[in-house]
Scaffold this motif. Structure first.
Motif, PDB file in Angstrom:
ATOM      1  N   THR A   1       0.830  -1.200   0.000  1.00  0.00           N
ATOM      2  CA  THR A   1       0.000   0.000   0.000  1.00  0.00           C
ATOM      3  C   THR A   1       0.865   1.250   0.000  1.00  0.00           C
ATOM      4  OG1 THR A   1      -1.726  -1.153   1.246  1.00  0.00           O
ATOM      5  CG2 THR A   1      -1.830   1.249   1.212  1.00  0.00           C
ATOM      6  N   ASP A   2       0.502   2.205  -0.853  1.00  0.00           N
ATOM      7  CA  ASP A   2       1.110   3.531  -0.849  1.00  0.00           C
ATOM      8  C   ASP A   2       0.103   4.469  -0.223  1.00  0.00           C
ATOM      9  OD1 ASP A   2       2.529   5.887  -1.419  1.00  0.00           O
ATOM     10  OD2 ASP A   2       1.525   6.089  -3.354  1.00  0.00           O
ATOM     11  N   SER A   3       0.446   5.092   0.900  1.00  0.00           N
ATOM     12  CA  SER A   3      -0.507   5.911   1.644  1.00  0.00           C
ATOM     13  C   SER A   3       0.090   7.270   1.966  1.00  0.00           C
ATOM     14  CB  SER A   3      -0.904   5.201   2.947  1.00  0.00           C
ATOM     15  OG  SER A   3      -1.848   5.951   3.675  1.00  0.00           O
ATOM     16  N   PHE A   4      -0.645   8.327   1.597  1.00  0.00           N
ATOM     17  CA  PHE A   4      -0.186   9.689   1.856  1.00  0.00           C
ATOM     18  C   PHE A   4      -1.397  10.558   2.167  1.00  0.00           C
ATOM     19  CE2 PHE A   4       0.610  14.059   0.502  1.00  0.00           C
ATOM     20  CZ  PHE A   4       1.816  14.345   1.137  1.00  0.00           C
ATOM     21  N   VAL A   5      -1.286  11.407   3.183  1.00  0.00           N
ATOM     22  CA  VAL A   5      -2.359  12.328   3.559  1.00  0.00           C
ATOM     23  C   VAL A   5      -1.762  13.713   3.781  1.00  0.00           C
ATOM     24  CG1 VAL A   5      -4.144  12.898   5.257  1.00  0.00           C
ATOM     25  CG2 VAL A   5      -3.703  10.500   4.664  1.00  0.00           C
ATOM     26  N   GLU A   6      -2.405  14.725   3.191  1.00  0.00           N
ATOM     27  CA  GLU A   6      -2.052  16.120   3.462  1.00  0.00           C
ATOM     28  C   GLU A   6      -3.312  16.845   3.905  1.00  0.00           C
ATOM     29  OE1 GLU A   6       0.585  19.255   1.157  1.00  0.00           O
ATOM     30  OE2 GLU A   6      -1.399  19.155   0.237  1.00  0.00           O
ATOM     31  N   VAL A   7      -3.210  17.572   4.996  1.00  0.00           N
ATOM     32  CA  VAL A   7      -4.328  18.380   5.479  1.00  0.00           C
ATOM     33  C   VAL A   7      -3.832  19.812   5.654  1.00  0.00           C
ATOM     34  CG1 VAL A   7      -5.782  16.610   6.514  1.00  0.00           C
ATOM     35  CG2 VAL A   7      -3.832  17.476   7.795  1.00  0.00           C
ATOM     36  N   VAL A   8      -4.565  20.747   5.024  1.00  0.00           N
ATOM     37  CA  VAL A   8      -4.197  22.159   5.046  1.00  0.00           C
ATOM     38  C   VAL A   8      -5.219  22.919   5.874  1.00  0.00           C
ATOM     39  CG1 VAL A   8      -3.739  24.212   3.653  1.00  0.00           C
ATOM     40  CG2 VAL A   8      -3.176  21.936   2.752  1.00  0.00           C
ATOM     41  N   TYR A   9      -4.715  23.728   6.789  1.00  0.00           N
ATOM     42  CA  TYR A   9      -5.552  24.590   7.624  1.00  0.00           C
ATOM     43  C   TYR A   9      -5.198  26.044   7.323  1.00  0.00           C
ATOM     44  CZ  TYR A   9      -6.246  20.221  10.200  1.00  0.00           C
ATOM     45  OH  TYR A   9      -6.544  18.931  10.545  1.00  0.00           O
ATOM     46  N   GLU A  10      -5.986  26.969   7.844  1.00  0.00           N
ATOM     47  CA  GLU A  10      -5.730  28.390   7.580  1.00  0.00           C
ATOM     48  C   GLU A  10      -4.363  28.823   8.080  1.00  0.00           C
ATOM     49  OE1 GLU A  10      -9.040  30.439   9.317  1.00  0.00           O
ATOM     50  OE2 GLU A  10     -10.236  30.309   7.474  1.00  0.00           O
ATOM     51  N   ASN A  11      -3.860  28.160   9.123  1.00  0.00           N
ATOM     52  CA  ASN A  11      -2.581  28.581   9.711  1.00  0.00           C
ATOM     53  C   ASN A  11      -1.498  27.508   9.667  1.00  0.00           C
ATOM     54  OD1 ASN A  11      -3.692  31.119  10.510  1.00  0.00           O
ATOM     55  ND2 ASN A  11      -4.678  30.100  12.237  1.00  0.00           N
ATOM     56  N   GLY A  12      -1.652  26.512   8.799  1.00  0.00           N
ATOM     57  CA  GLY A  12      -0.613  25.492   8.731  1.00  0.00           C
ATOM     58  C   GLY A  12      -1.002  24.313   7.875  1.00  0.00           C
ATOM     59  N   VAL A  13      -0.043  23.437   7.669  1.00  0.00           N
ATOM     60  CA  VAL A  13      -0.256  22.240   6.866  1.00  0.00           C
ATOM     61  C   VAL A  13       0.406  21.051   7.555  1.00  0.00           C
ATOM     62  CG1 VAL A  13       1.772  22.747   5.452  1.00  0.00           C
ATOM     63  CG2 VAL A  13       0.054  21.156   4.596  1.00  0.00           C
ATOM     64  N   VAL A  14      -0.229  19.891   7.482  1.00  0.00           N
ATOM     65  CA  VAL A  14       0.330  18.660   8.038  1.00  0.00           C
ATOM     66  C   VAL A  14       0.388  17.635   6.918  1.00  0.00           C
ATOM     67  CG1 VAL A  14       0.020  16.800   9.711  1.00  0.00           C
ATOM     68  CG2 VAL A  14      -0.632  19.134  10.315  1.00  0.00           C
ATOM     69  N   GLN A  15       1.538  16.997   6.751  1.00  0.00           N
ATOM     70  CA  GLN A  15       1.691  15.935   5.766  1.00  0.00           C
ATOM     71  C   GLN A  15       2.045  14.638   6.475  1.00  0.00           C
ATOM     72  OE1 GLN A  15       4.558  17.241   2.815  1.00  0.00           O
ATOM     73  NE2 GLN A  15       2.963  18.280   1.636  1.00  0.00           N
ATOM     74  N   LEU A  16       1.407  13.566   6.054  1.00  0.00           N
ATOM     75  CA  LEU A  16       1.574  12.261   6.679  1.00  0.00           C
ATOM     76  C   LEU A  16       1.880  11.242   5.589  1.00  0.00           C
ATOM     77  CD1 LEU A  16      -1.649  12.806   8.737  1.00  0.00           C
ATOM     78  CD2 LEU A  16       0.605  12.668   9.782  1.00  0.00           C
ATOM     79  N   ASP A  17       3.129  10.851   5.492  1.00  0.00           N
ATOM     80  CA  ASP A  17       3.573   9.922   4.449  1.00  0.00           C
ATOM     81  C   ASP A  17       3.971   8.604   5.088  1.00  0.00           C
ATOM     82  OD1 ASP A  17       4.590   8.588   2.295  1.00  0.00           O
ATOM     83  OD2 ASP A  17       5.993  10.155   1.698  1.00  0.00           O
ATOM     84  N   ARG A  18       3.246   7.523   4.720  1.00  0.00           N
ATOM     85  CA  ARG A  18       3.525   6.242   5.342  1.00  0.00           C
ATOM     86  C   ARG A  18       4.202   5.262   4.397  1.00  0.00           C
ATOM     87  NH1 ARG A  18      -1.373   3.840   6.711  1.00  0.00           N
ATOM     88  NH2 ARG A  18      -0.064   2.014   7.022  1.00  0.00           N
ATOM     89  N   LEU A  19       4.842   5.762   3.339  1.00  0.00           N
ATOM     90  CA  LEU A  19       5.510   4.825   2.437  1.00  0.00           C
ATOM     91  C   LEU A  19       6.643   4.103   3.156  1.00  0.00           C
ATOM     92  CD1 LEU A  19       5.993   3.554  -0.299  1.00  0.00           C
ATOM     93  CD2 LEU A  19       7.426   5.513  -0.899  1.00  0.00           C
ATOM     94  N   ALA A  20       7.498   4.860   3.812  1.00  0.00           N
ATOM     95  CA  ALA A  20       8.591   4.259   4.567  1.00  0.00           C
ATOM     96  C   ALA A  20       8.292   4.387   6.054  1.00  0.00           C
ATOM     97  CB  ALA A  20       9.915   4.961   4.242  1.00  0.00           C
ATOM     98  N   GLU A  21       8.174   3.269   6.736  1.00  0.00           N
ATOM     99  CA  GLU A  21       7.812   3.289   8.156  1.00  0.00           C
ATOM    100  C   GLU A  21       9.038   2.984   9.027  1.00  0.00           C
ATOM    101  OE1 GLU A  21       4.327   0.842   8.654  1.00  0.00           O
ATOM    102  OE2 GLU A  21       3.102   2.208   7.467  1.00  0.00           O
TER     103      GLU A  21
END
Length: 351
Positions: free
Chosen positions: A251-271
């Motif tokens: 599985t290739d899994s990636f999540v990005e969430v953008v807020y008004e004051n910041g961004v969070v990226q969650l990349d689970r390719l390499a654990e």
């Protein structure tokens, strides 16, 4: 069994394939759980798991050919439903009618009327119910939820979860009865709605078919879902399951969430680990399922443990059936959009 006085949980599992087996093994590592019963449409699969559990020094669970017979035997307090996606609702309703708490694999159901029926049955029975959206127990995702409190209003999300061909062609015998969106994006929709603390109001979706149909499996190769949340945020959910099997993870899994004051990226390719030998270069997965010093652990195990603790104490599960019903409603609307080519309102949504 009184939830307030429960100390030891007698657990049943229906569906003893890959996920049912993983659930049973994770559950029995809990000191206050005994797996007492198994049911599966293929008797050898259930017997094999029962024998494996006995080989670890535990009592051999009773094996049943039918879920109704398992529930009628009165040997379980709670049930894990790990049947194919389109069969979840009937098992949840049956468990509720028997007064049994239920933990159901994702997605909660693949039809909105089934989700409503299952939700109503559990709430009427007064039992506990939870959908196994285990990503809420992935440490990075849980940390993202905490950090989001300081990042302002949600703006944008992008989440992809793509599998190799192995999954629909070899791992699942029932791939043509579901889609990659039901099987994969259900996790991400639950995760993002939780991170945004908001519901999806409208969706439009598109898909591509060909590779799997050529192999005799009538299901899309890939699906993209565009969502508008009630609060105004937008999100894209991507799923695909035709990656070549040479890809270093299933599985290739990636999540990005953008807020008004910041961004969070969650990349689970390499654990946190890579392994190379003379056959391949691999990224072994260890966040969801792993064995640590001989004991099962990881987010999947933690989610099951949480449900068991809720059964023992009467606490409310982190994942509500209402939120899981919403995930079903989003995906049902997405598949209606695939059929019509038009945007579709999500059933029960506001905004």
């Amino acid at each position: 069994m009184s939830m307030q006085q429960a100390h030891h949980v007698r657990l049943g599992v229906v569906g003893t394939g890959l996920m049912g087996r993983a659930a049973a093994i994770a559950a029995v590592s809990h000191v206050d759980v005994t797996v007492t019963a198994l049911a599966n449409r293929s008797r050898p699969g259930a017997d094999g798991l029962a024998d494996d559990l006995r080989a670890t020094g535990r009592d051999r669970p009773e094996v049943f050919d039918r879920l109704d017979d398992l529930l009628a035997a009165g040997v379980v307090d709670a049930l894990i439903v790990a049947t194919p996606d389109d069969q979840h609702a009937d098992a949840v309703v049956a468990a509720a009618a028997a007064g049994v708490h239920v933990l159901v694999e994702k997605p909660f159901a693949t039809r909105i009327d089934d989700a409503e029926r299952a939700l109503k049955a559990v709430r009427h029975a007064g039992t506990l119910g939870m959908c196994l959206f285990n990503h809420r127990w992935v440490p990075a995702y849980a940390q993202a939820k905490e950090l989001a409190a300081d990042l302002g209003a949600p703006v944008l999300a992008y989440a992809r979860k793509n599998d190799t061909l192995h999954v629909p062609t070899q791992m699942l015998s029932w791939a043509e009865n579901t889609t990659c969106a039901w099987f994969l994006s259900s996790h991400d929709i639950d995760l993002v709605t939780w991170l945004f603390d908001d519901d999806v109001a409208e969706v439009v979706a598109s898909s591509r078919s060909g590779v799997l149909r050529a192999r005799g499996i009538d299901t899309p190769d890939a699906v993209q879902i565009q969502c508008r949340f009630a609060g105004g945020a937008v999100a894209t959910f991507e799923s695909c399951w035709i990656y070549p099997d040479t890809f270093p993870t299933m599985t290739d899994s990636f999540v990005e969430v953008v807020y008004e004051n910041g961004v969070v990226q969650l990349d689970r390719l390499a654990e946190n680990i890579t392994v190379a030998d003379h056959t391949a270069y691999r990224h072994p997965r260890n966040v969801l399922l792993r064995t640590l010093h001989g004991r099962p652990s990881g987010a999947y195990h933690d989610a099951i443990r949480h449900f068991i603790d809720c059964v023992r104490t009467g606490a409310a599960p982190l994942v509500t059936l209402e939120s899981s019903r919403h995930v079903t409603a989003v995906l049902a609307a997405a598949h209606e959009s695939l059929r019509t080519g038009a945007p579709v309102r999500v059933a029960g949504a506001e905004g």
